[in-house]
Design an enzyme around this catalytic site. Sequence first.
Site, PDB file in Angstrom:
ATOM      1  N   GLN A 137       0.842  -1.190   0.000  1.00  0.00           N
ATOM      2  CA  GLN A 137       0.000   0.000   0.000  1.00  0.00           C
ATOM      3  C   GLN A 137       0.881   1.246   0.000  1.00  0.00           C
ATOM      4  O   GLN A 137       2.091   1.174   0.222  1.00  0.00           O
ATOM      5  CB  GLN A 137      -0.924   0.007   1.224  1.00  0.00           C
TER       6      GLN A 137
ATOM      7  N   HIS B 102     -10.031   3.893  19.264  1.00  0.00           N
ATOM      8  CA  HIS B 102      -9.332   2.748  19.845  1.00  0.00           C
ATOM      9  C   HIS B 102      -9.937   2.300  21.174  1.00  0.00           C
ATOM     10  O   HIS B 102      -9.972   1.091  21.462  1.00  0.00           O
ATOM     11  CB  HIS B 102      -7.840   3.058  19.974  1.00  0.00           C
TER      12      HIS B 102
ATOM     13  N   GLU C 172      -0.542   1.155  14.117  1.00  0.00           N
ATOM     14  CA  GLU C 172      -0.169   2.353  14.881  1.00  0.00           C
ATOM     15  C   GLU C 172       0.268   2.032  16.306  1.00  0.00           C
ATOM     16  O   GLU C 172       0.946   2.826  16.948  1.00  0.00           O
ATOM     17  CB  GLU C 172      -1.340   3.344  14.957  1.00  0.00           C
TER      18      GLU C 172
ATOM     19  N   ASP D  18       0.562  -8.103  11.538  1.00  0.00           N
ATOM     20  CA  ASP D  18       0.353  -7.073  10.524  1.00  0.00           C
ATOM     21  C   ASP D  18       1.157  -7.447   9.288  1.00  0.00           C
ATOM     22  O   ASP D  18       2.329  -7.822   9.396  1.00  0.00           O
ATOM     23  CB  ASP D  18       0.786  -5.700  11.038  1.00  0.00           C
TER      24      ASP D  18
ATOM     25  N   ASP E 192       1.129 -12.572   6.777  1.00  0.00           N
ATOM     26  CA  ASP E 192      -0.252 -12.633   6.304  1.00  0.00           C
ATOM     27  C   ASP E 192      -1.095 -13.277   7.402  1.00  0.00           C
ATOM     28  O   ASP E 192      -0.818 -14.408   7.827  1.00  0.00           O
ATOM     29  CB  ASP E 192      -0.307 -13.455   5.017  1.00  0.00           C
ATOM     30  N   ALA E 193      -2.108 -12.572   7.868  1.00  0.00           N
ATOM     31  CA  ALA E 193      -2.936 -13.078   8.964  1.00  0.00           C
ATOM     32  C   ALA E 193      -3.559 -14.427   8.627  1.00  0.00           C
ATOM     33  O   ALA E 193      -3.667 -15.311   9.493  1.00  0.00           O
ATOM     34  CB  ALA E 193      -4.027 -12.066   9.299  1.00  0.00           C
TER      35      ALA E 193
ATOM     36  N   ASP F 256      -8.593  -5.348  13.455  1.00  0.00           N
ATOM     37  CA  ASP F 256      -8.439  -3.896  13.289  1.00  0.00           C
ATOM     38  C   ASP F 256      -7.776  -3.636  11.935  1.00  0.00           C
ATOM     39  O   ASP F 256      -6.658  -3.143  11.854  1.00  0.00           O
ATOM     40  CB  ASP F 256      -7.594  -3.335  14.440  1.00  0.00           C
TER      41      ASP F 256
ATOM     42  N   PRO G  67      -4.968  -4.488   0.756  1.00  0.00           N
ATOM     43  CA  PRO G  67      -4.476  -5.787   1.206  1.00  0.00           C
ATOM     44  C   PRO G  67      -5.464  -6.618   2.009  1.00  0.00           C
ATOM     45  O   PRO G  67      -5.137  -7.734   2.401  1.00  0.00           O
ATOM     46  CB  PRO G  67      -3.273  -5.400   2.085  1.00  0.00           C
TER      47      PRO G  67
END
Length: 315
Positions: free
Chosen positions: A38, A69, A93, A113, A145-146, A163, A172
Amino acid sequence: MAGSELKADLWVNEYITPWDIYSHGVSRILAYKKTAFQEMYIVESGAYGKALVLDGKWQSCTGDEFIYHEALVQPAMIAHQEPKTALILGGGEGATTRELLRWKTIEKVMMIDIDGDVVAACKEHLPEMHQGTFDDPRFQLVVADALEVLDTTNDQWDIIISDLVDPIEEGPSFPLFTKEYFEKLQRVLAENGIVVVQSGPVSPPSVMYHARLVNTLKAVFPYVHSYCAPTPSYGSPWGFTLCANHPLNTRPDPDVVDELISDTTTGGLRLIDGMSLLGMLQTPLYIRQAIAQNTEVYTLAKPPKFFGQGVISDQ
């Protein structure tokens, strides 16, 4: 504009419907990179402080990220009451990690992530958000990759927080708002565990996407509850969804919640207390009606594509 003075020459223009743009004036670009996944900017804005922008979409900013959050994390934590382990999908973040680590009961937080470049930039430029929690001994970062991690792990988690960036064109996270993905979360959810999913905008023009996502979650989890929070810098209130294999208390006693927060966390919350949580969990009528009417289930064969690409320009 009569009576107004524009003070920025660079703008983040996000298209929130085909007819509406939300713009933020930028005073400085702190970081930029075209990563493998990205386009990333970290910017200084005039009104809302520092912000992360991915593929032209405003992710979060120091001015009001506490609203997003805390709303994302704390209702699930309070509902569980004694969470020990938490899994974050996304969350570059570090603010989601920060909210989890407020809890004295937490022993382990793993964040998965896909984009390590974004995480590294946030660690460097957004200390106001992560507040050093990337270095907490309870925290583990996995850059991967989750879907691959979820397919290979046998760990069980008390709290799972999805999230992820919105599923926009060529982003993605297309596979990560589908029934198949949520089934993977169900597999690694501990007994009495809770899943929470950031579930997109709930403004009237966009609420259908949130409603379909809620119904996709209902196809996987027996107990699902939609709620939302005001998020000024997004230009829309934002939706979230709690999911569990056991009933969820959607009318918690404010005094009991306040006592739990006082006894079990390190404090510092700015949005959530017993009274605000009670109000947040009362889903507005128009959202409940949309959930009843928009029953499509998102699958890998037919994934969601939320509207809303953005650009950074001098116009």
